[in-house]
Scaffold this motif. Sequence first.
Motif, short mmCIF file in Angstrom:
data_model
loop_
_atom_site.label_atom_id
_atom_site.label_comp_id
_atom_site.label_asym_id
_atom_site.label_seq_id
_atom_site.Cartn_x
_atom_site.Cartn_y
_atom_site.Cartn_z
N VAL A 89 -5.61 -4.90 -5.76
CA VAL A 89 -5.26 -5.18 -4.36
C VAL A 89 -6.28 -4.53 -3.43
N TYR A 90 -6.64 -3.29 -3.73
CA TYR A 90 -7.64 -2.59 -2.92
C TYR A 90 -8.96 -3.35 -2.90
N LYS A 91 -9.42 -3.82 -4.07
CA LYS A 91 -10.68 -4.56 -4.13
C LYS A 91 -10.60 -5.87 -3.35
N GLN A 92 -9.45 -6.54 -3.39
CA GLN A 92 -9.29 -7.77 -2.61
C GLN A 92 -9.35 -7.47 -1.12
N MET A 93 -8.79 -6.35 -0.70
CA MET A 93 -8.85 -5.96 0.70
C MET A 93 -10.29 -5.67 1.13
N CYS A 94 -11.07 -5.07 0.23
CA CYS A 94 -12.46 -4.71 0.54
C CYS A 94 -13.32 -5.94 0.84
N VAL A 95 -12.91 -7.10 0.35
CA VAL A 95 -13.66 -8.34 0.63
C VAL A 95 -13.67 -8.60 2.14
N TYR A 96 -12.58 -8.25 2.82
CA TYR A 96 -12.43 -8.55 4.25
C TYR A 96 -12.80 -7.36 5.13
N ILE A 98 -13.18 -2.74 4.70
CA ILE A 98 -12.96 -1.54 3.87
C ILE A 98 -11.76 -0.78 4.43
N PRO A 99 -10.69 -0.64 3.63
CA PRO A 99 -9.52 0.13 4.10
C PRO A 99 -9.88 1.60 4.29
N ARG A 100 -9.22 2.22 5.26
CA ARG A 100 -9.42 3.65 5.52
C ARG A 100 -8.14 4.40 5.19
N VAL A 104 -2.68 6.39 -2.69
CA VAL A 104 -2.04 5.66 -3.78
C VAL A 104 -0.75 6.38 -4.16
N GLU A 105 0.34 5.63 -4.21
CA GLU A 105 1.67 6.13 -4.57
C GLU A 105 2.04 7.39 -3.79
N ASP A 106 2.01 7.27 -2.49
CA ASP A 106 2.39 8.37 -1.60
C ASP A 106 3.90 8.57 -1.64
N LYS A 107 4.31 9.81 -1.52
CA LYS A 107 5.74 10.13 -1.41
C LYS A 107 5.93 10.90 -0.10
N PRO A 108 5.94 10.17 1.04
CA PRO A 108 5.98 10.84 2.34
C PRO A 108 7.25 11.67 2.57
N THR A 109 8.36 11.31 1.92
CA THR A 109 9.59 12.09 2.10
C THR A 109 9.58 13.34 1.22
N GLY A 110 8.68 13.38 0.23
CA GLY A 110 8.58 14.54 -0.63
C GLY A 110 9.62 14.58 -1.74
N ARG A 111 10.45 13.56 -1.83
CA ARG A 111 11.47 13.57 -2.88
C ARG A 111 11.60 12.19 -3.50
N GLY A 114 13.12 8.24 -2.01
CA GLY A 114 12.80 7.90 -0.63
C GLY A 114 11.80 6.75 -0.62
N ILE A 115 11.12 6.59 0.48
CA ILE A 115 10.09 5.57 0.59
C ILE A 115 8.93 5.97 -0.32
N GLU A 116 8.52 5.06 -1.20
CA GLU A 116 7.42 5.34 -2.13
C GLU A 116 6.49 4.12 -2.20
N PRO A 117 5.61 3.93 -1.22
CA PRO A 117 4.70 2.79 -1.29
C PRO A 117 3.68 2.97 -2.41
N ASP A 118 3.32 1.87 -3.06
CA ASP A 118 2.30 1.93 -4.10
C ASP A 118 0.93 2.22 -3.48
N LEU A 119 0.69 1.64 -2.32
CA LEU A 119 -0.59 1.82 -1.64
C LEU A 119 -0.35 1.86 -0.14
N PHE A 120 -0.90 2.88 0.50
CA PHE A 120 -0.87 2.94 1.96
C PHE A 120 -2.30 3.09 2.43
N CYS A 121 -2.65 2.36 3.49
CA CYS A 121 -3.98 2.49 4.06
C CYS A 121 -3.97 1.96 5.49
N ILE A 122 -5.06 2.21 6.17
CA ILE A 122 -5.30 1.61 7.48
C ILE A 122 -6.24 0.44 7.22
#
Length: 128
Positions: A89-96, A98-100, A104-111, A114-122
């Motif tokens: 997915v990251y490589k496909q995004m790079c075609v258009y 470069i994500p900033r 990868v697999e962030d755990k923003p709630t710390g537990r 909670g919310i656990e996205p596989d990939l977060f980027c700008i």
Amino acid sequence: MSFRLSQRDKDIIRFINQFRAVDRDSLVELFFKQLKSPVNACNSVMVRLYRLGLIERTQQYSPTVYLPVDAKIKKNSQKILHFLSILDVYKQMCVYSIPRNVIVEDKPTGRKGGIEPDLFCIFKGSPF
């Protein structure tokens, strides 16, 4: 033994640590595509980094998949395919664009649970 790492070597190690599992063809595409023999160059760099003990590898897959040294993931784990899908997915995004701020697999709630996205980027100025 004294050795010096190039900036590309450091970037590759950082990238593998970030994505947790990276196949050889992705490394060729992201770091070596401008060279005359990108696959050969990638292979020699990765063998050197492996022999220095800076990365791990598993040859369960073809092409070889590289893992961080301190990976808590088994070399035959199904989780490797999950991380390779995230990388795809990251490589496909790079075609258009470069994500900033890629996480990868962030755990923003710390537990767990909670919310656990596989990939977060700008991506193109927006959170994705």
